[in-house]
Design a protein around this motif. Structure first.
Motif, PDB file in Angstrom:
ATOM      1  N   GLN A 155      -5.774  -0.298   3.436  1.00 19.21           N
ATOM      2  CA  GLN A 155      -4.731   0.935   3.416  1.00 19.21           C
ATOM      3  C   GLN A 155      -5.504   1.830   2.597  1.00 19.21           C
ATOM      4  O   GLN A 155      -5.503   3.103   3.105  1.00 19.21           O
ATOM      5  N   TYR A 156      -6.105   1.515   1.530  1.00 21.53           N
ATOM      6  CA  TYR A 156      -6.818   2.663   0.759  1.00 21.53           C
ATOM      7  C   TYR A 156      -8.219   2.608   0.767  1.00 21.53           C
ATOM      8  O   TYR A 156      -8.973   3.547   0.187  1.00 21.53           O
ATOM      9  N   GLY A 157      -8.739   2.309   1.791  1.00 23.10           N
ATOM     10  CA  GLY A 157     -10.066   2.339   2.407  1.00 23.10           C
ATOM     11  C   GLY A 157     -11.069   1.916   1.114  1.00 23.10           C
ATOM     12  O   GLY A 157     -12.295   2.681   1.040  1.00 23.10           O
ATOM     13  N   CYS A 158     -11.065   1.002   0.579  1.00 22.00           N
ATOM     14  CA  CYS A 158     -12.031   0.410  -0.455  1.00 22.00           C
ATOM     15  C   CYS A 158     -12.346  -1.122  -0.295  1.00 22.00           C
ATOM     16  O   CYS A 158     -12.793  -1.816  -1.159  1.00 22.00           O
ATOM     17  N   THR A 159     -12.158  -1.409   1.065  1.00 21.28           N
ATOM     18  CA  THR A 159     -12.639  -2.901   1.344  1.00 21.28           C
ATOM     19  C   THR A 159     -14.127  -3.101   0.889  1.00 21.28           C
ATOM     20  O   THR A 159     -14.395  -4.532   0.712  1.00 21.28           O
ATOM     21  N   ASP A 160     -14.882  -2.097   1.481  1.00 25.99           N
ATOM     22  CA  ASP A 160     -16.387  -2.508   1.246  1.00 25.99           C
ATOM     23  C   ASP A 160     -16.640  -2.332  -0.618  1.00 25.99           C
ATOM     24  O   ASP A 160     -17.594  -3.169  -0.854  1.00 25.99           O
TER      25      ASP A 160
ATOM     26  N   HIS B 252      -1.102  -7.483  -5.221  1.00 29.76           N
ATOM     27  CA  HIS B 252      -1.427  -6.587  -4.459  1.00 29.76           C
ATOM     28  C   HIS B 252      -2.646  -5.809  -4.573  1.00 29.76           C
ATOM     29  O   HIS B 252      -3.081  -5.032  -3.694  1.00 29.76           O
ATOM     30  N   ALA B 253      -3.469  -5.982  -5.579  1.00 24.80           N
ATOM     31  CA  ALA B 253      -4.572  -5.490  -5.986  1.00 24.80           C
ATOM     32  C   ALA B 253      -4.533  -3.760  -6.131  1.00 24.80           C
ATOM     33  O   ALA B 253      -5.474  -3.135  -5.869  1.00 24.80           O
ATOM     34  N   TYR B 254      -3.231  -3.264  -6.653  1.00 24.80           N
ATOM     35  CA  TYR B 254      -3.003  -1.892  -6.865  1.00 24.80           C
ATOM     36  C   TYR B 254      -3.955  -1.414  -7.997  1.00 24.80           C
ATOM     37  O   TYR B 254      -4.371  -0.421  -7.710  1.00 24.80           O
ATOM     38  N   LEU B 255      -4.030  -2.195  -9.093  1.00 24.11           N
ATOM     39  CA  LEU B 255      -4.931  -1.671 -10.168  1.00 24.11           C
ATOM     40  C   LEU B 255      -6.558  -1.480  -9.572  1.00 24.11           C
ATOM     41  O   LEU B 255      -7.178  -0.341  -9.888  1.00 24.11           O
ATOM     42  N   PRO B 256      -6.949  -2.301  -9.134  1.00 24.09           N
ATOM     43  CA  PRO B 256      -8.534  -2.285  -8.520  1.00 24.09           C
ATOM     44  C   PRO B 256      -8.746  -1.374  -7.541  1.00 24.09           C
ATOM     45  O   PRO B 256      -9.528  -0.245  -7.552  1.00 24.09           O
ATOM     46  N   ALA B 257      -7.606  -1.249  -6.640  1.00 20.96           N
ATOM     47  CA  ALA B 257      -7.845   0.096  -5.702  1.00 20.96           C
ATOM     48  C   ALA B 257      -7.527   1.355  -6.335  1.00 20.96           C
ATOM     49  O   ALA B 257      -8.468   2.122  -5.751  1.00 20.96           O
TER      50      ALA B 257
END
Ligand code: SAM
Length: 237
Positions: free
Chosen positions: A65-70, A30-35
């Motif tokens: 969801q957490y606004g860090c796609t960029d 889910h990429a929770y850690l990097p997000a």
């Protein structure tokens, strides 16, 4: 960027990531850690990598969801195969078996360089992972034991160089010293001893019975762990 909480296991992993790291999270799901790390400005970049498309899609969703796609990059690859050596300085491989983690490191010769911090959280086969690390020139700088639910998890911080030979008992439990801050270590050693008992009983019931050659190594580990547990309990008094 929205903030959210990590589970205790991933929170402990996050706490070991050096501030400002260029991070690869291998097997990110889910990429929770990097997000979470990007959301708090704790890393300067993050690559979320996974071997499967489903988990990587979930990673993209989390980033949205957490606004860090960029700020997050996504790689569909086996282990570190899709990551270049100069893209990262910190590699997290969490939530996989110890043998899989060792295989991922084995396949990426470039991690044999002291500039990389490896943060490894094996769900199983911890002795195999510790054994692989020292035999391949990596030193374990630090270990943390954390509790989530009724389970204990280990997190190893390792890097290439200054490898010290580990005994069989140390491969099972990690090296211990009086000054280390591991409040759960006594409980961890007790659980390892119970696990060794079960493993030896299981093998003894098998075809080769008490003549099974694997028993010798397990007995050696047991003898060492009993001494380690006694030593640790004395240090806590
Ligand atoms: C249980 S999840 C762990 C997720 C997260 N790292 C954590 O600790 O909560 C394991 C993930 O590792 C991925 N995985 C398994 N083998 C892999 C490999 N060789 N290379 C990259 N990813 C892998 C799986 O697809 C899955 O998404």
């Amino acid at each position: 960027m929205k903030e959210f909480e990590l589970t205790p296991r991933l929170q402990a992993v996050a706490g070991l990531v050096p501030p400002g790291a260029a991070l690869a999270d291998v097997g990110t799901d889910h990429a929770y850690l990097p997000a979470w790390l990007l959301g708090r400005g704790l890393v300067r970049r993050a690559i979320a990598a996974d071997i499967n498309k489903g988990p990587l899609d979930r990673a993209r969703l989390t980033a949205q969801q957490y606004g860090c796609t960029d700020q997050m990059e996504f790689r569909l690859c086996d282990g570190l195969a899709g990551i270049a050596p100069d893209e990262v300085d910190t590699i997290v491989i969490a939530g996989m078996g110890g043998e899989t983690i060792a295989a991922i490191l084995q396949a990426a010769a470039w991690v044999r360089d002291g500039r990389y911090t490896l943060i490894l959280q094996p769900m199983s086969a911890q002795p195999d992972l510790r054994s692989w690390l020292w035999r391949n020139g990596f030193s374990i700088k630090k270990e943390e034991i954390i509790c989530e639910g009724d389970k204990l998890y280990n997190i190893l911080v390792a890097s290439y160089g200054e490898a010290a030979r580990l005994s069989v008992g140390e491969e099972w439990a990690g090296r211990q010293s009086r000054e280390m801050d591991q409040p759960l270590r006594g409980e961890y050693l007790a659980r390892l001893l119970a696990k060794l008992d079960r493993a030896m009983a299981g093998i003894s019931r098998g075809k080769s019975g008490t003549q099974d050659p694997r028993l010798e190594t397990l007995r050696q580990a047991q003898t060492e762990l009993i001494v380690m547990k006694k030593e640790w309990d004395e240090w806590q008094r």
